[in-house]
Design an enzyme around this catalytic site. Structure first.
Site, short mmCIF file in Angstrom:
data_model
loop_
_atom_site.label_atom_id
_atom_site.label_comp_id
_atom_site.label_asym_id
_atom_site.label_seq_id
_atom_site.Cartn_x
_atom_site.Cartn_y
_atom_site.Cartn_z
CG HIS A 10 45.11 41.58 46.92
ND1 HIS A 10 44.17 41.80 46.04
CD2 HIS A 10 44.21 41.44 47.98
CE1 HIS A 10 43.13 42.22 46.44
NE2 HIS A 10 42.98 41.95 47.94
NE ARG A 45 40.81 45.04 51.19
CZ ARG A 45 42.14 44.96 50.91
NH1 ARG A 45 42.80 46.38 51.24
NH2 ARG A 45 43.14 44.09 50.80
CG HIS A 50 36.11 43.65 52.84
ND1 HIS A 50 37.24 43.64 53.55
CD2 HIS A 50 36.39 42.80 51.67
CE1 HIS A 50 38.20 43.16 52.94
NE2 HIS A 50 37.80 42.53 51.91
NE ARG A 92 42.55 42.64 54.22
CZ ARG A 92 43.83 42.78 53.60
NH1 ARG A 92 44.81 43.66 54.00
NH2 ARG A 92 44.34 42.06 52.49
CE LYS A 107 43.30 37.65 54.61
NZ LYS A 107 41.92 37.71 53.61
CE1 TYR A 119 37.61 44.01 44.63
CE2 TYR A 119 39.71 43.61 44.49
CZ TYR A 119 38.52 43.67 45.34
OH TYR A 119 38.83 43.49 46.78
#
Length: 359
Positions: free
Chosen positions: A309, A286, A283, A152, A177, A318
């Site tokens: 994640h 990414r 982003h 990120r 995150k 994705y």
């Protein structure tokens, strides 16, 4: 100027007002829970907006009706996205529950706006190569890490020297995150440029030390526990700012990392120079990292871990943008055009002998 228009401006709060005391209480509640400075800034923005919207009334004097009216106004008059509306709601719920201590029944009844499902923008490998061709030096390394390691923007900028492991070809992402740490890959083709870059950064750090500076901001309370750690080479930022600046909280002059807006502008400029029509942000790289790994057959659980994640369903998005052209289904128009082409070839083969026959 009306209260609603004033809420969007930079109105001042007097030091003796209730709002000043409120922001101190908010800051204490946020930092005690380990939330980021960005979250703190965003929450205060929406709380201040809410207060001005209702004529500078104190939040303790308001409740569900005022919160609902504010959120409805954001959606109908300001036309904000569902994600923005939910962000404002989260800030207000945090205010009432954790700052004012009002665990009111209506807190859980306020409806969150339903976010539409958006597919991420993904660049092709060729577009990524063109983008990289239009950035140089340290900027190119940052862009390469966004794509090559799936970082990120904030993770890339906050990278410390000690977290880059050249021997194992990996990067330790600290406090990502959700406050989570994770490991991701260090692309081999940037090892030499990154080594050279860190040599320049070390020379800059030595110069700062010689001039009486050289300290970086440390996370959490490490500065109190290890007072000299901020001067150590390992804690320095991999991508430091060109200029030293005063810390807005303590006033100490330090060299911070590159500003996020600077990197964002670099990426957008490079995309324009590369003539990429798609909207490109940090982003986007990414997203492209994850999609290209899945296209090459890597396990989705592995990609999930590399991205950090919590839930594999987040990574599943994705699979919908992989290079298979709408789930690999062939359009009926293509089949129709193929039939026409086959018919023309067939017709040409049957008629050619008559055209070529002797008179």
């Amino acid at each position: 100027m009306s209260d609603r228009s004033e809420a969007t401006g930079n109105s001042r709060v007097s030091p003796d007002s209730g709002q000043k005391r409120l922001i101190d209480r908010l800051r204490g509640a946020i930092r005690s829970r380990g939330y980021s400075r960005r979250t703190e800034k965003t929450y205060w923005y929406w709380i201040r907006y809410f207060i001005h919207f209702h004529g500078k009334r104190h939040p303790a004097q308001m409740g569900a009706a005022e919160v609902t009216a504010f959120l409805s106004w954001l959606a109908t008059e300001r036309n904000v996205a569902a994600a923005t509306q939910n962000q404002a709601l989260s800030a207000l719920l945090f205010l009432y529950k954790h700052v004012l201590g009002q665990d009111l029944p209506w807190l859980g009844e306020v409806v969150h706006a339903k976010r539409p499902v958006r597919l991420p923008v993904v660049l092709t490998e060729g577009e990524v190569a063109r983008l990289l061709d239009h950035v140089e030096g340290g900027a190119r390394l940052m862009v390469a890490l966004l794509y090559g390691a799936g970082l990120r923007q904030a993770e890339c900028l906050a990278l410390r020297v000690k977290d880059v492991d050249f021997a194992y070809r990996q990067i330790l992402v600290r406090d990502g995150k959700g406050g989570k740490d994770r490991m991701t890959m260090l692309p081999e083709n940037i090892l030499q440029p990154l080594h050279a870059h860190l040599g320049k950064v070390r020379a800059l750090h030595r110069r700062d030390l010689a001039e009486g500076y050289g300290e970086v901001r440390l996370p959490h309370a490490l500065a109190r526990k290890y007072p000299r750690a901020g001067y150590e080479w390992g804690w320095q930022f991999v991508f430091p700012s060109e200029n030293r600046s005063a810390d807005p909280e303590g006033g100490v002059t330090r060299r911070h990392h590159v500003h996020p807006d600077t990197l964002g502008r670099l990426v957008k400029r490079a995309a324009r120079a590369a003539r990429i029509v798609k909207p490109v942000t940090c982003h986007t790289l990414r997203h492209s990292f994850a999609t290209h790994l899945l296209e090459r057959g890597h396990d989705i659980r592995t990609v999930q871990e590399l991205l950090g994640h919590s839930d594999v369903s987040t990574t599943m998005i994705y699979t919908h943008v992989m290079n298979k052209g709408a789930r690999g289904v062939k359009s009926p128009l293509d089949r129709l055009e193929q039939r026409r082409a086959a018919y023309r070839i067939e017709a040409g083969v049957t008629t050619s002998p008559s055209r070529c026959s002797p008179a």
